[in-house]
Design an enzyme around this catalytic site. Sequence first.
Site, PDB file in Angstrom:
ATOM      1  N   ALA A  42      98.012  60.709  36.073  1.00 31.76           N
ATOM      2  CA  ALA A  42      97.955  60.300  37.481  1.00 31.76           C
ATOM      3  C   ALA A  42      98.971  59.196  37.745  1.00 31.76           C
ATOM      4  O   ALA A  42      99.333  58.441  36.848  1.00 31.76           O
ATOM      5  CB  ALA A  42      96.545  59.819  37.804  1.00 31.76           C
ATOM      6  N   GLU A  66      78.985  58.710  37.110  1.00 30.40           N
ATOM      7  CA  GLU A  66      79.069  58.874  35.648  1.00 30.40           C
ATOM      8  C   GLU A  66      78.932  57.497  34.967  1.00 30.40           C
ATOM      9  O   GLU A  66      78.145  57.330  34.021  1.00 30.40           O
ATOM     10  CB  GLU A  66      80.421  59.513  35.320  1.00 30.40           C
ATOM     11  CG  GLU A  66      80.774  59.653  33.853  1.00 30.40           C
ATOM     12  CD  GLU A  66      82.198  60.244  33.683  1.00 30.40           C
ATOM     13  OE1 GLU A  66      82.480  61.306  34.272  1.00 30.40           O
ATOM     14  OE2 GLU A  66      83.025  59.627  32.984  1.00 30.40           O
ATOM     15  N   HIS A 113      82.038  60.995  41.699  1.00 26.12           N
ATOM     16  CA  HIS A 113      81.439  61.605  40.503  1.00 26.12           C
ATOM     17  C   HIS A 113      81.593  60.648  39.317  1.00 26.12           C
ATOM     18  O   HIS A 113      80.652  60.395  38.570  1.00 26.12           O
ATOM     19  CB  HIS A 113      82.140  62.941  40.196  1.00 26.12           C
ATOM     20  CG  HIS A 113      81.892  63.465  38.814  1.00 26.12           C
ATOM     21  ND1 HIS A 113      82.504  62.937  37.692  1.00 26.12           N
ATOM     22  CD2 HIS A 113      81.077  64.442  38.353  1.00 26.12           C
ATOM     23  CE1 HIS A 113      82.082  63.560  36.607  1.00 26.12           C
ATOM     24  NE2 HIS A 113      81.213  64.493  36.989  1.00 26.12           N
ATOM     25  N   ASN A 114      82.785  60.104  39.147  1.00 27.35           N
ATOM     26  CA  ASN A 114      83.013  59.212  38.010  1.00 27.35           C
ATOM     27  C   ASN A 114      82.255  57.893  38.157  1.00 27.35           C
ATOM     28  O   ASN A 114      81.791  57.336  37.166  1.00 27.35           O
ATOM     29  CB  ASN A 114      84.513  58.961  37.832  1.00 27.35           C
ATOM     30  CG  ASN A 114      85.199  60.110  37.118  1.00 27.35           C
ATOM     31  OD1 ASN A 114      84.775  61.255  37.255  1.00 27.35           O
ATOM     32  ND2 ASN A 114      86.232  59.832  36.371  1.00 27.35           N
ATOM     33  N   LYS A 121      85.649  63.478  43.315  1.00 27.26           N
ATOM     34  CA  LYS A 121      85.754  63.300  41.860  1.00 27.26           C
ATOM     35  C   LYS A 121      85.606  61.821  41.490  1.00 27.26           C
ATOM     36  O   LYS A 121      85.001  61.474  40.471  1.00 27.26           O
ATOM     37  CB  LYS A 121      87.091  63.848  41.348  1.00 27.26           C
ATOM     38  CG  LYS A 121      87.342  63.600  39.845  1.00 27.26           C
ATOM     39  CD  LYS A 121      86.336  64.329  38.996  1.00 27.26           C
ATOM     40  CE  LYS A 121      86.371  64.169  37.509  1.00 27.26           C
ATOM     41  NZ  LYS A 121      87.086  63.219  36.781  1.00 27.26           N
ATOM     42  N   SER A 179      86.367  68.151  36.551  1.00 27.14           N
ATOM     43  CA  SER A 179      85.511  67.400  35.619  1.00 27.14           C
ATOM     44  C   SER A 179      84.979  68.288  34.513  1.00 27.14           C
ATOM     45  O   SER A 179      84.748  69.481  34.718  1.00 27.14           O
ATOM     46  CB  SER A 179      84.328  66.777  36.357  1.00 27.14           C
ATOM     47  OG  SER A 179      83.468  66.147  35.416  1.00 27.14           O
TER      48      SER A 179
HETATM   49  C1  6PG Z   1      85.219  64.029  33.747  1.00 25.99           C
HETATM   50  C2  6PG Z   1      85.416  62.630  33.273  1.00 25.99           C
HETATM   51  C3  6PG Z   1      86.850  62.410  32.936  1.00 25.99           C
HETATM   52  C4  6PG Z   1      87.037  61.229  32.038  1.00 25.99           C
HETATM   53  C5  6PG Z   1      86.794  59.931  32.694  1.00 25.99           C
HETATM   54  C6  6PG Z   1      86.608  58.848  31.681  1.00 25.99           C
HETATM   55  O1  6PG Z   1      84.655  64.163  34.805  1.00 25.99           O
HETATM   56  O2  6PG Z   1      85.631  64.940  33.036  1.00 25.99           O
HETATM   57  O3  6PG Z   1      85.004  61.736  34.258  1.00 25.99           O
HETATM   58  O4  6PG Z   1      87.552  62.396  34.122  1.00 25.99           O
HETATM   59  O5  6PG Z   1      86.189  61.352  30.965  1.00 25.99           O
HETATM   60  O6  6PG Z   1      87.887  59.657  33.496  1.00 25.99           O
HETATM   61  O7  6PG Z   1      86.723  57.711  32.378  1.00 25.99           O
HETATM   62  P1  6PG Z   1      86.773  56.294  31.736  1.00 25.99           P
HETATM   63  O8  6PG Z   1      87.832  56.316  30.671  1.00 25.99           O
HETATM   64  O9  6PG Z   1      87.104  55.416  32.876  1.00 25.99           O
HETATM   65  O10 6PG Z   1      85.424  56.057  31.142  1.00 25.99           O
END
Ligand code: 6PG
Length: 467
Positions: A79, A191, A187-188, A184, A129
């Site tokens: 990115a 996460e 989502h993160n 997304k 993701s």
């Molecule tokens: C996904 C994850 C992926 C990645 C993260 C990790 O949905 O597949 O979110 O995008 O594992 O970006 O993020 P960090 O390194 O910030 O924990």
Amino acid sequence: MQQQARIGLIGLGTMGAALALNIAEKGFAIAVWNRTTAVTHRFKAEAGALTDRVILTETLQDLVAAIAKPRTIILMVPAGHAVDDQIAALASLLDADDLIVDAGNANFHDTNRRNSAGLPVRFLGMGVSGGEDGARHGPSIMGGGAQADWDRIADILTAISAKAEDGSACATWMGEAGAGHFVKTVHNGIEYADMQMIAEVYGVMRDGLGMEAAAIAATFARWNDGPLKSYLIEISAAVAAASDPLTGNPMLDVILDAAGQKGTGRWTAIEAQHLSAPVPVIEAAVAARNLSARRAERQAGEAVFGPAPQAVAGLPLEALEHALIAGKILCYAQGFAMIDAAARDFGWAMPLPDIARVWRAGCIIRSSMLNDMAAALTEDARRNLILAPALADRLKASVPALRQVVAAGALNGLALPALSAGLAWFDMARTARGTANMIQGQRDFFGAHGFDRLDGADRHHGPWGAH
Ligand code: 6PG
């Protein structure tokens, strides 16, 4: 050479290679290119029997020539600047109705900018993701841009995406411009919050209840058969169960307690502030990662104040399970409300029930509870999730345990920032008469900012006088 490819892909790193193989496996001829040719050759070896559907190219010109018109090219490059550079390099080779799809973890502001920059080609921003395994065998896909551009490749995206238990594809168009990357990002953020709450409960088991890693693993595995069934609980059980090949100790006991991050959780917290959409569980999770990384400071703190964790007496494991259930509902309620706020602010479609559906499989936060959330949002997409009867009933059953766990943490020095933030948000969200009247009084006192009155009378300043 084979017929022209239906689609192209640039960037054969882990995620790009996996996505390209997934596309080929689903029957679509794909042309690929990587800046470093050695990587392309390595990819050829990985492709095995799928090579028949893959056209390997060594220059950008060859890549473009290998794709049927109107062309679609997926970018799977880091990115940021790399995406801009790649778009610039492609621009003179492509026609106006060719489509570039950025499938990396872009900041949605960049995707907005690229959409409005008058690019000479069509452009989609697509959140993907599921990590490497998801990309290879079925990711969750969140698209943003013109719907007609999404529709043009929807057959491919539907075919390669994860399928939920009811068979529906986890690939959806979220709205114009950066909408897909925005979803997304949230989502993160979720996460991060899910992971932090699990880590907090792990800490209570380890430090408060003195449980060994194997017993913690068994507990997570048991929870994965209940309402918490999810990918993150499943892998937490596996992480807790693993032993270090070097020492034979539990893996968890040798991993440094300093979390990394690439920034997407932070973007969620920052954007939530811009949108005035409170997501305190996600904010707490981001802050906790930052604090975890300041290990020397934490060690200095312990030297001055002594070790915090003390045994927690009489806290049943069931309370921890319920605390996580409540925390999860509260966190998702905040995340969906944030997406709803973005829909209004940016004028994006943001089909909330479909977002819950798209997250049910393939992605990192996939969980069985998303079925209930999708159902609740289908009933009423604008209503906060905590007010949906089915989820409200769950909260009524689980919040007392969340309270018990947060209180035990506070009394015994176990840090539970995300669970505490969820509880505090809940208690504000269910309190009709809050305390901001004091803030309004203070604001009026020192700055004559005025206030509204409960009785509706037309007098908006207090009798503070000169001070
Ligand atoms: C996904 C994850 C992926 C990645 C993260 C990790 O949905 O597949 O979110 O995008 O594992 O970006 O993020 P960090 O390194 O910030 O924990």
